[in-house]
Design a protein around this motif. Structure first.
Motif, PDB file in Angstrom:
ATOM      1  N   CYS A 114       0.845  -1.195   0.000  1.00 27.98           N
ATOM      2  CA  CYS A 114       0.000   0.000   0.000  1.00 27.98           C
ATOM      3  C   CYS A 114       0.878   1.241   0.000  1.00 27.98           C
ATOM      4  O   CYS A 114       1.656   1.459   0.935  1.00 27.98           O
ATOM      5  N   LEU A 115       0.759   2.067  -1.039  1.00 30.37           N
ATOM      6  CA  LEU A 115       1.545   3.292  -1.154  1.00 30.37           C
ATOM      7  C   LEU A 115       0.838   4.507  -0.570  1.00 30.37           C
ATOM      8  O   LEU A 115       1.477   5.435  -0.083  1.00 30.37           O
ATOM      9  N   GLU A 116      -0.484   4.511  -0.624  1.00 26.33           N
ATOM     10  CA  GLU A 116      -1.260   5.657  -0.138  1.00 26.33           C
ATOM     11  C   GLU A 116      -2.642   5.173   0.252  1.00 26.33           C
ATOM     12  O   GLU A 116      -3.174   4.219  -0.336  1.00 26.33           O
ATOM     13  N   MET A 117      -3.219   5.815   1.276  1.00 32.25           N
ATOM     14  CA  MET A 117      -4.523   5.384   1.776  1.00 32.25           C
ATOM     15  C   MET A 117      -5.359   6.598   2.135  1.00 32.25           C
ATOM     16  O   MET A 117      -4.880   7.506   2.832  1.00 32.25           O
ATOM     17  N   ILE A 118      -6.576   6.651   1.642  1.00 38.43           N
ATOM     18  CA  ILE A 118      -7.557   7.664   2.040  1.00 38.43           C
ATOM     19  C   ILE A 118      -8.683   6.936   2.759  1.00 38.43           C
ATOM     20  O   ILE A 118      -9.421   6.159   2.156  1.00 38.43           O
ATOM     21  N   ASP A 119      -8.800   7.171   4.064  1.00 39.95           N
ATOM     22  CA  ASP A 119      -9.797   6.452   4.853  1.00 39.95           C
ATOM     23  C   ASP A 119     -11.180   7.077   4.715  1.00 39.95           C
ATOM     24  O   ASP A 119     -11.326   8.299   4.602  1.00 39.95           O
ATOM     25  N   SER A 120     -12.179   6.222   4.762  1.00 36.04           N
ATOM     26  CA  SER A 120     -13.562   6.682   4.820  1.00 36.04           C
ATOM     27  C   SER A 120     -13.791   7.454   6.120  1.00 36.04           C
ATOM     28  O   SER A 120     -13.162   7.174   7.149  1.00 36.04           O
TER      29      SER A 120
END
Length: 244
Positions: A114-120
């Motif tokens: 995982c390089l980038e994560m935008i959480d809900s």
């Protein structure tokens, strides 16, 4: 400077230690590192000594974890990765539009990272920790990446899974269908109760750079699957165009 004859092997042993530490969620003891890396204890300690001297590993109460240079590497990656920079705005837009979590992943050897994560913003949400890796085997992210790898790389990874001939044939057929469709969808394959859709991000020459994955609790997926798949595919296509 002339390198010793065993320099490549020595370097790979050090990188193996770093890779194991990077994938661990907590500091590891020497015994745990011996088991995870397959190195004998004397060899392990030699690698750790070098890595500590350069700041790649630190020790606290006899346990080892990534050192301060790792932070610099991560910062340098964030600031210079064209893939991450091209993806962030569209990932945020997809998360806002779907109200679910969105990840940017890539394939590294036999792992999905995982390089980038935008959480809900919803209290019940799915997430994939930034920097975390999982085997390139099951789940929407893994299957999407495998399906869009060059055929020789895909086949080598499938061979390494050790499946029966029948199961390997089934996997290959599923990946062919995913490549044809342009996206993968799975239901609870890696984590129970999680729905996922993943679409490839392609660079110049249609070279695979990564994938955009939308993940949500299965309880919210009913009636939304087609819309979420469409959003994910469109987002991945936008990012792909930005990379051209």
């Amino acid at each position: 400077m002339t390198l010793p004859l065993d320099a490549p092997a020595h370097n790979e042993r050090a990188l193996r230690v770093l890779s194991v530490l990077a994938q661990s969620k907590s500091a590891m003891s020497a015994a745990e590192l011996v088991e995870a890396t397959g190195l004998v204890k004397s060899t392990l300690y030699r690698q750790i000594a070098v890595l500590r001297r350069w700041g790649f590993v630190m020790e606290t109460d006899g346990r080892y974890s990534p050192g301060p240079v790792s932070v610099q590497l991560a910062s340098g990656f964030d600031g210079n990765s064209d893939l991450v920079m091209a993806a962030r705005a569209d990932m945020r837009a997809l998360a806002q539009q779907s109200h679910e979590s969105v990840a940017l992943v890539t394939a590294v050897n036999d792992r999905v990272v995982c390089l980038e994560m935008i959480d809900s913003e919803q209290s019940l949400r799915c997430s994939f920790d930034r920097g975390r890796s999982v085997p390139a085997r099951d789940g929407a992210s893994a299957k999407c990446l495998l399906a869009h790898l060059p055929l020789d790389q895909r086949d080598a990874l499938l061979d390494a899974l050790g499946d029966s001939p029948e199961r390997r044939t089934e996997r290959a057929a599923e990946l062919d269908a995913i490549r044809e469709a342009g996206h993968a969808v799975t239901h609870g394959e890696v984590d129970a109760g999680v729905w996922g859709a993943s679409a490839p991000v392609l660079g110049p020459g249609r070279r695979l750079r990564g994938a955009i994955t939308l993940m949500a609790p299965l309880t919210r997926a009913g009636g939304m699957e087609a819309a979420w798949v469409h959003m994910t595919v469109v987002t991945a296509a936008r990012i792909s165009r930005a990379l051209q």
